[in-house]
Design a protein around this motif. Structure first.
Motif, PDB file in Angstrom:
ATOM      1  N   SER A  78       0.826  -1.213   0.000  1.00  0.00           N
ATOM      2  CA  SER A  78       0.000   0.000   0.000  1.00  0.00           C
ATOM      3  C   SER A  78       0.856   1.256   0.000  1.00  0.00           C
ATOM      4  CB  SER A  78      -0.952  -0.001   1.203  1.00  0.00           C
ATOM      5  OG  SER A  78      -0.240   0.146   2.419  1.00  0.00           O
ATOM      6  N   GLU A  81       2.267   1.617  -3.485  1.00  0.00           N
ATOM      7  CA  GLU A  81       1.195   1.990  -4.412  1.00  0.00           C
ATOM      8  C   GLU A  81       1.033   3.509  -4.449  1.00  0.00           C
ATOM      9  OE1 GLU A  81      -2.032   1.263  -7.087  1.00  0.00           O
ATOM     10  OE2 GLU A  81      -0.567  -0.138  -6.245  1.00  0.00           O
ATOM     11  N   GLY A  82       1.104   4.137  -3.275  1.00  0.00           N
ATOM     12  CA  GLY A  82       0.997   5.586  -3.207  1.00  0.00           C
ATOM     13  C   GLY A  82       2.185   6.295  -3.839  1.00  0.00           C
ATOM     14  N   GLN A 130      -4.680  -0.207  -0.900  1.00  0.00           N
ATOM     15  CA  GLN A 130      -4.752   0.900   0.049  1.00  0.00           C
ATOM     16  C   GLN A 130      -5.231   0.387   1.403  1.00  0.00           C
ATOM     17  OE1 GLN A 130      -7.365   3.798  -1.735  1.00  0.00           O
ATOM     18  NE2 GLN A 130      -5.710   4.745  -2.881  1.00  0.00           N
ATOM     19  N   ASN A 132      -7.486   0.663   4.584  1.00  0.00           N
ATOM     20  CA  ASN A 132      -8.785   1.272   4.851  1.00  0.00           C
ATOM     21  C   ASN A 132      -8.697   2.249   6.024  1.00  0.00           C
ATOM     22  OD1 ASN A 132     -10.120  -0.201   2.845  1.00  0.00           O
ATOM     23  ND2 ASN A 132     -10.411  -1.941   4.214  1.00  0.00           N
ATOM     24  N   ILE A 198       1.247   5.859   5.185  1.00  0.00           N
ATOM     25  CA  ILE A 198       1.101   6.133   3.748  1.00  0.00           C
ATOM     26  C   ILE A 198       1.699   7.495   3.372  1.00  0.00           C
ATOM     27  CG2 ILE A 198      -0.907   4.640   3.515  1.00  0.00           C
ATOM     28  CD1 ILE A 198      -2.701   7.094   3.537  1.00  0.00           C
TER      29      ILE A 198
END
Length: 361
Positions: A78, A81-82, A130, A132, A198
């Motif tokens: 995650s 991914e960002g 992502q 949650n 993140i």
């Protein structure tokens, strides 16, 4: 089998720095976006990241709990991914870890890390891109979302006075301290952690939000510590050495205090000798230990082993909690605890259960 996994973990830990250095060299030779991202970091920071991945793998192997490693890889996916790094690059990185490890571990130790890493690779496509949010419509505490969201925003705005005002107003409306702790403070702390993970929050912001909540919690202490001692039971609560995240175990101690226990809260980063000394000094019936990160679990296990080995602590019951235990529910058994609780409210129930004192009112 348990000793075998511990020996593999020990061998991995002994070689961790060397493996990380070799990973650093080889990662730069891969033509991937992840390699380019690592190339933007200093060598010291990159090595820290590599050693962190290996530490999670080692702890998961030590406890024979693959979920501890899988959860770390899911978080890493995650995060990347960002940063627009594809999951295929992460899978290639796992291949690299496995390849390097094979050159450093004895033959009999290779099968276990191979299983853990390949399991992560197989599950990687199904891991969420992502994380949650912890304050979201449709969850069990939805009715508290407005207060929790407003409180979180006040913290993110560095408006501590507004955050305090929101909590004071809720308390004046009749909201209990326990509800404020569990449904506002706990959820916002989880969300702050997610935002930090993140890269939406800096370390300084995370520290500010946590310190502000701790200060606001302290406003309730005159009420919490004014409760009569009703049970005759005493508990010691602390974080193990190296763990500086004390808010969760602080909430646990406060809940026990509100239930009429005598509580002795030792704070964060407590050495083993200090924990054992406190158990003896206060003749504790219950020891509550918290591990916030996976790499704190082995230290917590050493605390339990030391307590069990001391004849003067033979009767104390041990309750554990923290994020690693939430994602690997049987972990508490592996390290020799008497019980596990996912939050402060459940800790009261479990504490009563393992002490066989659930009849008090």
């Amino acid at each position: 089998m348990k000793d075998f996994h511990k020996s593999i973990s020990k061998a991995l830990d002994a070689q961790r720095s060397a493996v990380a250095r070799e990973l650093y060299k080889r990662q730069h030779n891969l033509d991937t976006e992840l390699s380019r991202r690592f190339g933007q970091l200093s060598q010291e920071r990159a090595l820290e990241d590599f050693e962190s991945h290996l530490a999670y793998l080692s702890e998961a192997i030590r406890a024979n709990q693959p979920m501890l490693f899988l959860d770390h890889i899911a978080w890493l996916k995650s995060l990347l991914e960002g940063m627009k790094v594809p999951a295929e690059d992460l899978s290639a990185h796992l291949d690299l870890i496995l390849s390097v490890l094979m050159g450093y571990l004895p033959e009999k130790a290779k099968a276990v890390p191979t299983h853990f890493i390949q399991l992560a690779q197989r599950q990687l496509p199904n891991m969420p891109a992502q994380l949650n949010p912890f304050i979201d419509d449709g969850d069990e505490y939805e009715e508290w979302n407005e207060l929790a969201s407003n409180y979180l925003q006040a913290l993110l705005d560095a408006d501590r006075e507004k955050a305090l005002m929101l909590i004071e107003e809720a308390f004046q409306r009749g909201v209990t301290i326990k509800d404020i702790y569990l449904k506002v403070f706990q959820r916002t702390q989880y969300e702050i952690g997610r935002l930090w993970q993140i890269n939406r929050l800096s370390v300084a912001q995370e520290h500010y939000c946590t310190a502000a909540t701790q200060l606001i919690m302290s406003q309730f202490y005159p009420k919490i510590f004014n409760n009569p001692r009703r049970t005759g039971y005493r508990m010691v609560a602390t974080c193990v050495g190296g763990d500086l995240h004390e808010m969760g175990i602080r909430m646990v101690a406060d809940f026990f205090e509100m239930e009429g226990w005598d509580t002795y809260y030792l704070g964060a980063n407590m050495p083993i000798a200090g924990i054992i000394s406190a158990i003896k000094e206060w003749n504790a019936h219950l020891l509550a230990l918290s591990a916030t990160m996976t790499f704190h679990v082995s230290t917590l296990a050493k605390v339990i082993e030391a307590v069990r080995s001391d004849q003067d602590c033979a009767k104390v019951k041990i309750l554990v909690g923290g994020y690693p235990f939430n994602i690997a529910p049987d972990l508490w058994k592996e390290i020799g605890a008497d019980g596990y609780a996912k939050d402060a409210n459940e800790a009261i129930i479990m504490g009563e259960k393992i002490l066989n004192c659930s009849s008090y009112s």
